[in-house]
Write a protein that holds these residues in place. Structure first.
Motif, PDB file in Angstrom:
ATOM      1  N   LYS A 146       0.807  -1.076  -0.169  1.00  0.00           N
ATOM      2  CA  LYS A 146      -0.007   0.011   0.147  1.00  0.00           C
ATOM      3  C   LYS A 146       0.972   1.132   0.031  1.00  0.00           C
ATOM      4  CE  LYS A 146      -3.709   2.247   2.603  1.00  0.00           C
ATOM      5  NZ  LYS A 146      -4.573   2.474   3.913  1.00  0.00           N
ATOM      6  N   SER A 147       2.051   1.285   0.893  1.00  0.00           N
ATOM      7  CA  SER A 147       2.869   2.525   1.013  1.00  0.00           C
ATOM      8  C   SER A 147       3.413   2.745  -0.102  1.00  0.00           C
ATOM      9  CB  SER A 147       3.559   2.462   2.385  1.00  0.00           C
ATOM     10  OG  SER A 147       4.236   3.582   2.377  1.00  0.00           O
ATOM     11  N   PHE A 148       4.253   1.633  -0.716  1.00  0.00           N
ATOM     12  CA  PHE A 148       5.182   1.793  -1.748  1.00  0.00           C
ATOM     13  C   PHE A 148       4.704   1.693  -3.251  1.00  0.00           C
ATOM     14  CE2 PHE A 148       7.642   1.561   1.992  1.00  0.00           C
ATOM     15  CZ  PHE A 148       8.792   2.481   2.068  1.00  0.00           C
ATOM     16  N   ALA A 149       3.667   0.922  -3.153  1.00  0.00           N
ATOM     17  CA  ALA A 149       3.104   0.608  -4.660  1.00  0.00           C
ATOM     18  C   ALA A 149       1.703   1.274  -4.941  1.00  0.00           C
ATOM     19  CB  ALA A 149       3.141  -0.927  -4.875  1.00  0.00           C
ATOM     20  N   GLY A 150       0.989   1.575  -4.044  1.00  0.00           N
ATOM     21  CA  GLY A 150      -0.022   2.405  -4.015  1.00  0.00           C
ATOM     22  C   GLY A 150      -1.279   1.145  -4.297  1.00  0.00           C
ATOM     23  N   ILE A 151      -1.166  -0.235  -3.674  1.00  0.00           N
ATOM     24  CA  ILE A 151      -2.023  -1.262  -4.143  1.00  0.00           C
ATOM     25  C   ILE A 151      -2.687  -1.547  -2.744  1.00  0.00           C
ATOM     26  CG2 ILE A 151      -2.274  -3.514  -4.864  1.00  0.00           C
ATOM     27  CD1 ILE A 151       0.019  -2.901  -6.984  1.00  0.00           C
ATOM     28  N   GLU A 152      -3.954  -1.728  -2.607  1.00  0.00           N
ATOM     29  CA  GLU A 152      -4.798  -2.021  -1.426  1.00  0.00           C
ATOM     30  C   GLU A 152      -4.822  -3.786  -1.631  1.00  0.00           C
ATOM     31  OE1 GLU A 152      -5.996  -0.682   1.339  1.00  0.00           O
ATOM     32  OE2 GLU A 152      -5.990   1.220   0.939  1.00  0.00           O
ATOM     33  N   ALA A 153      -4.228  -4.556  -0.556  1.00  0.00           N
ATOM     34  CA  ALA A 153      -4.277  -5.918  -0.742  1.00  0.00           C
ATOM     35  C   ALA A 153      -4.909  -6.462   0.495  1.00  0.00           C
ATOM     36  CB  ALA A 153      -2.824  -6.531  -0.920  1.00  0.00           C
ATOM     37  N   ILE A 154      -5.305  -7.767   0.223  1.00  0.00           N
ATOM     38  CA  ILE A 154      -6.002  -8.638   1.379  1.00  0.00           C
ATOM     39  C   ILE A 154      -4.755  -9.709   1.766  1.00  0.00           C
ATOM     40  CG2 ILE A 154      -7.761 -10.090   1.953  1.00  0.00           C
ATOM     41  CD1 ILE A 154      -9.392  -9.062  -0.519  1.00  0.00           C
ATOM     42  N   GLU A 155      -4.446  -9.932   0.740  1.00  0.00           N
ATOM     43  CA  GLU A 155      -3.031 -11.007   1.053  1.00  0.00           C
ATOM     44  C   GLU A 155      -1.857 -10.588   0.279  1.00  0.00           C
ATOM     45  OE1 GLU A 155      -4.276 -15.031   0.273  1.00  0.00           O
ATOM     46  OE2 GLU A 155      -6.088 -14.789   1.768  1.00  0.00           O
ATOM     47  N   ALA A 156      -0.664 -10.959   0.906  1.00  0.00           N
ATOM     48  CA  ALA A 156       0.601 -10.609   0.015  1.00  0.00           C
ATOM     49  C   ALA A 156       1.618 -11.642   0.064  1.00  0.00           C
ATOM     50  CB  ALA A 156       0.860  -9.219   0.537  1.00  0.00           C
ATOM     51  N   THR A 157       2.228 -12.160  -0.846  1.00  0.00           N
ATOM     52  CA  THR A 157       3.175 -12.895  -0.809  1.00  0.00           C
ATOM     53  C   THR A 157       4.590 -12.416  -1.556  1.00  0.00           C
ATOM     54  OG1 THR A 157       1.720 -14.812  -1.042  1.00  0.00           O
ATOM     55  CG2 THR A 157       3.947 -15.374  -1.635  1.00  0.00           C
ATOM     56  N   MET A 158       5.679 -12.420  -0.981  1.00  0.00           N
ATOM     57  CA  MET A 158       6.973 -12.194  -1.474  1.00  0.00           C
ATOM     58  C   MET A 158       7.383 -13.175  -2.499  1.00  0.00           C
ATOM     59  SD  MET A 158      10.521 -10.602   0.326  1.00  0.00           S
ATOM     60  CE  MET A 158      10.031  -9.531   1.011  1.00  0.00           C
TER      61      MET A 158
END
Length: 272
Positions: free
Chosen positions: A207-219
């Motif tokens: 959200k902070s660095f890419a401007g994308i609101e996510a529910i789940e995130a995987t590196m």
């Protein structure tokens, strides 16, 4: 310091036009990515030109090591079909794929090296033998057999695929002068730790660095300049890259910069 790839990188010859170029974040060049891939994988598929069926490719499972210039080294038997093919015509290719635990094999990185495989000259045998045994310890049992010899693949050109929509030809000279990413060995541990224990931080970073609101995130990958995320959002799956605040070289460096980025993101979210 190695130069990051720019949008007009000459060695990143595009596979096809995919529309207007979007702003490009700094990331390792494709030449570096191929060197990194080959530094981590020790078995590929060698395709030679069939002597029995002229014009047809003949594929063989092929363990390999690398010399200081990144050229693949093979230890092969005179009885092997691929050796007989190479003695007839040295043209060949070596396909190397990333070992992936993901169910989507087409999302994994892979590279094809096209070139000539030639016997290693006598004066170069000692260092080549040492480099090969360092990667394939079990070959010590047959390396001295008279019917085994070392071959070296001299790349003419390389083709890299980094996943969906990421592909280009890589100049052989650029590959030779590239170096594996310093986080190559540490990356699996970093990915496992972040995905197991810090999904909330990854969502915040997206959200902070890419401007994308996510529910789940995987590196999904990490290198000295940043990392990639696969995000589950209300609009479906998305992918993005986030760059570090500065270049890193070790796992502790990576942890420190991620902690700082999360601190900054939380501060921005709280309006401080």
């Amino acid at each position: 310091m190695r130069r990051p790839m720019t949008p007009n990188e000459p060695s990143a010859r595009q596979h096809a036009f995919t529309g207007p170029a979007s702003p490009q974040l700094l990331e390792p060049t494709h030449a570096e990515r191929v060197r990194t891939l080959l530094s981590l994988v020790s078995v590929g598929t060698l395709s030679t030109l069939s002597r029995k069926h002229p014009g047809f490719p003949f594929g063989s499972l092929m363990p390999f090591a690398l010399d200081s210039a990144g050229r693949p080294i093979f230890l092969i038997s005179n009885m092997a079909m691929h050796t007989q093919n190479l003695k007839e015509d040295p043209r060949c290719s070596l396909f190397v794929g990333q070992v992936s635990t993901d169910t989507d094999a087409l999302g994994a990185a892979r590279a094809t090296l096209v070139g000539h495989a030639v016997p290693v000259p006598e004066p170069d045998l000692a260092p080549v033998r040492q480099q090969y045994l360092a990667r394939h310890e079990n070959s010590r049992y047959w390396v001295g057999f008279s019917d085994f010899s070392f071959f070296l693949l001299e790349p003419v050109d390389l083709y890299y695929v980094g996943g969906f929509g990421v592909m280009s030809w890589v100049d052989a000279g650029d590959y030779e002068h590239a170096a594996p990413d310093p986080l190559a060995d540490a990356a699996p541990g970093i990915l496992a730790h972040m995905n197991a224990d810090h999904m909330d931080s990854l969502i915040l970073l997206a959200k902070s660095f890419a401007g994308i609101e996510a529910i789940e995130a995987t590196m999904t990958s990490v290198d000295r300049l940043g990392f990639s995320l696969r995000l589950k959002t209300n609009d479906g799956l998305k992918g993005t890259r986030v760059n570090f605040l500065h270049e890193v070289a070790t796992a502790p460096d990576t942890r420190a910069v991620l902690v700082e980025m999360v601190r900054q993101a939380r501060g921005a979210a709280n309006g401080s």
